[in-house]
Design a protein around this motif. Structure first.
Motif, short mmCIF file in Angstrom:
data_model
loop_
_atom_site.label_atom_id
_atom_site.label_comp_id
_atom_site.label_asym_id
_atom_site.label_seq_id
_atom_site.Cartn_x
_atom_site.Cartn_y
_atom_site.Cartn_z
N GLY A 190 -52.99 -38.12 -58.24
CA GLY A 190 -52.26 -37.04 -58.87
C GLY A 190 -50.81 -37.40 -59.17
N TRP A 191 -50.54 -38.69 -59.35
CA TRP A 191 -49.18 -39.15 -59.62
C TRP A 191 -49.04 -39.53 -61.10
N ASP A 192 -47.81 -39.45 -61.60
CA ASP A 192 -47.51 -39.92 -62.95
C ASP A 192 -47.50 -41.45 -62.97
N ALA A 193 -48.20 -42.01 -63.92
CA ALA A 193 -48.17 -43.47 -64.08
C ALA A 193 -46.84 -43.87 -64.71
N PRO A 194 -46.37 -45.09 -64.45
CA PRO A 194 -45.13 -45.56 -65.07
C PRO A 194 -45.36 -45.93 -66.53
N VAL A 195 -44.28 -46.24 -67.21
CA VAL A 195 -44.36 -46.82 -68.55
C VAL A 195 -44.69 -48.30 -68.37
N PRO B 24 -42.01 -35.89 -67.26
CA PRO B 24 -40.65 -35.43 -67.40
C PRO B 24 -39.67 -36.60 -67.41
N GLU B 25 -38.53 -36.38 -68.07
CA GLU B 25 -37.53 -37.43 -68.17
C GLU B 25 -36.98 -37.78 -66.79
N ARG B 26 -37.00 -39.07 -66.48
CA ARG B 26 -36.48 -39.53 -65.19
C ARG B 26 -35.51 -40.68 -65.43
N SER B 27 -34.59 -40.85 -64.53
CA SER B 27 -33.68 -42.00 -64.62
C SER B 27 -34.51 -43.27 -64.46
N VAL B 28 -34.23 -44.27 -65.28
CA VAL B 28 -35.04 -45.48 -65.31
C VAL B 28 -34.86 -46.29 -64.02
N VAL B 29 -35.99 -46.71 -63.45
CA VAL B 29 -36.01 -47.62 -62.31
C VAL B 29 -36.97 -48.75 -62.64
N THR C 131 -30.12 -48.78 -69.78
CA THR C 131 -30.39 -47.34 -69.65
C THR C 131 -29.57 -46.66 -68.56
N GLY C 132 -28.74 -47.43 -67.86
CA GLY C 132 -27.98 -46.84 -66.76
C GLY C 132 -28.84 -46.56 -65.54
N GLY C 133 -29.94 -47.30 -65.40
CA GLY C 133 -30.86 -47.09 -64.27
C GLY C 133 -30.64 -48.07 -63.15
N LYS C 134 -31.68 -48.30 -62.36
CA LYS C 134 -31.62 -49.19 -61.20
C LYS C 134 -32.62 -50.32 -61.34
N PHE C 135 -32.24 -51.47 -60.79
CA PHE C 135 -33.09 -52.66 -60.76
C PHE C 135 -33.37 -52.97 -59.29
N LEU C 136 -34.66 -53.00 -58.92
CA LEU C 136 -35.07 -53.16 -57.53
C LEU C 136 -35.89 -54.44 -57.34
N LEU C 137 -35.99 -54.85 -56.08
CA LEU C 137 -36.76 -56.04 -55.71
C LEU C 137 -37.76 -55.68 -54.63
N ARG C 138 -39.00 -56.11 -54.84
CA ARG C 138 -40.04 -55.96 -53.81
C ARG C 138 -40.67 -57.33 -53.57
N ILE C 139 -40.78 -57.72 -52.33
CA ILE C 139 -41.43 -58.98 -51.96
C ILE C 139 -42.88 -58.67 -51.62
#
Length: 468
Positions: free
Chosen positions: A219-224, A2-7, A36-44
């Motif tokens: 059982g999770w959706d994989a990302p693009v 399903p369409e989701r806001s880009v992260v 895309t009007g989404g969010k940009f995150l950081l993970r260490i």
């Protein structure tokens, strides 16, 4: 899906410098999120406790801040989520998507040798054994990969990439001490952070197949997926120390502006028609990860220098002055309270030819010299009696200049040369030497304006006195 806001996210390991390739990956994630009007995150990704350091974490923070790519939310530290990773492994066990492997090190080595001889991947004999027959000894938790079929990675950059499942080993998810491995932690963290697009280097392409199977098992959706090509040196070989700077901090230390780096890095694998120079707003509007080329990019110092010169010429002079002051202080220059005003006047007049901030710092040194200037031997050779007389007359002429600005001073110098019946080349080099003391200097009128009326006339007078 399903369409989701880009992260999007950037997920560096704090084990050393922040490589320029990591910086470009961060930029592409940031641009796509903004596009895309989404969010940009950081993970260490700090699960390698032996190599991860607080200093390296700070390098990441400082590098992203310098580049202007700060994340939209506080960073996630992977090591703090180990319990959540173990919970996901337990869920996979409960779903039948993973199993406990009790092979001893000796048994594992024997299986590896047999697998090599038979041309297949390692398969544990515990894969299909009933867990109630388990011995009382350490075990790892392995993913239970399908034995047939294929796993498809529909990559936004590479296109469709197929992996035969029989060639994918049952990778370890939890080690014998219960700590999670990279592939499990990445999947769980990306899922929990809501990451929709994984944009990273193509050295992770093989991991995408294994991670897809973990997503499926839970059982999770994989990302693009989007796997970016590597950055090579000018010679087409993998970027290394022999090619010069590799780390973001090195480019900063070499005097490159962050806006120039963003523009340049964006062009390393992506572009918009023939546009070479574009603003952040334009890059956000144009960027689509699907337009990234699949071939490796080559670092081109000439193009970077060209871009940096453009942004130096466009930058706010006061900001450039602050940056130049920082460079001069790092060179142990002791600046007087009045020097900053002089530099603010000088920077706009000398920046035209500066490829880097280091060049710009070199170009302002002449105004900071204290009188009387020590003239190099070359200057003495230029200061013959005829030239000295001409400089004396020029000094008197300049002292009557009603406006100490570049255009009227240029006109005054030309008019003086005409009255003398000579070209400016007959006294220009000597005047520049007298004004700058052998240091690099701009055109004559700009040098005079940079120094100011009183200092300019005093330097000429000093030279006349010393030479006679």
């Amino acid at each position: 899906m399903p369409e989701r806001s880009v992260v999007t996210r950037i997920a560096p390991s704090p084990t050393g410098m922040m490589h320029i390739g990591t910086a470009r990956t961060a930029l592409y994630n940031w641009l796509y999120a903004r596009h895309t009007g989404g969010k940009f995150l950081l993970r260490i990704e700090d699960t390698d406790r032996e190599r991860s350091t607080a200093e390296a974490v700070e390098v990441i923070f400082e590098g992203l801040k310098w580049l202007g790519l700060e994340p939209d939310e506080p960073p996630v530290f992977q090591v703090a989520r180990a319990e959540r990773h173990r919970q996901a492994a337990d869920e996979l066990l409960a779903r039948g998507g993973a199993y406990r492997d009790y092979m001893t090190p000796e048994e594992l080595e024997a299986e590896r040798e047999l697998a090599r001889a038979e041309g297949r991947v390692v398969r544990s004999p515990w894969r299909d054994r009933a867990p109630n027959n388990a011995p009382d000894r350490p075990f790892v938790v392995r993913l239970k990969c399908p034995l047939d079929g294929e796993t498809l990675i529909d990559d936004q950059v590479k296109g469709p990439v197929r992996f035969e499942n029989r060639n994918l080993d049952d990778l370890i998810l939890l080690r014998t001490d219960g700590t999670p491995t990279y592939n499990l932690a990445v999947v769980v963290d990306d899922h929990d952070m809501g990451v929709t697009h994984v944009i990273r280097g193509d050295d992770h392409l093989n991991n995408a197949a294994r991670q897809t199977l973990i997503y499926q098992g839970l059982g999770w959706d994989a990302p693009v997926w989007a796997h970016l090509p590597m950055i090579h040196g000018p010679d087409g070989k993998k970027l290394s120390k022999r090619h010069g700077a590799q780390a973001v901090s090195e480019f900063a230390d070499l005097g490159y502006l962050p806006e120039a780096m963003r523009n340049y890095l964006a062009k390393l694998g992506w572009g918009h028609g023939d546009d070479e120079i574009f603003s952040d707003a334009q890059a956000m509007a144009w960027f689509d990860v699907r337009d990234v080329v699949s071939a490796p990019a080559r670092l081109d110092w000439d193009k970077l220098n060209h871009l940096n010169n453009h942004y130096i010429r466009q930058a706010d002079p006061q900001r450039l002055t602050e940056l130049v002051v920082g460079i001069l202080k790092s060179r142990d220059w002791r600046l007087k309270s009045t020097d900053k005003a002089v530099l603010e006047r000088t920077v706009p007049l000398v920046r035209e030819g500066a490829k880097t901030l280091l060049d710009l710092a070199d170009a302002v040194v002449f105004v900071l010299k204290t009188r009387p200037l020590e003239l190099p031997e070359k200057a003495r050779g230029l200061l013959g009696e005829e030239t000295l007389g001409r400089l004396d007359r020029l000094r008197q002429d300049l002292s009557g200049a009603p406006a100490w600005e570049v255009p009227p001073l240029e006109a005054r110098i030309r008019a003086f040369a005409e009255r003398e019946g000579v070209g400016i080349g007959k006294f220009g080099p000597a005047l520049r030497m007298v004004l700058a003391g052998g240091s690099p200097a701009p055109d004559l009128a700009s040098a005079l304006v940079s120094l100011g009326r009183d200092e300019s006339l005093a330097r000429i007078a000093d030279a006349l006195s010393l030479a006679r």
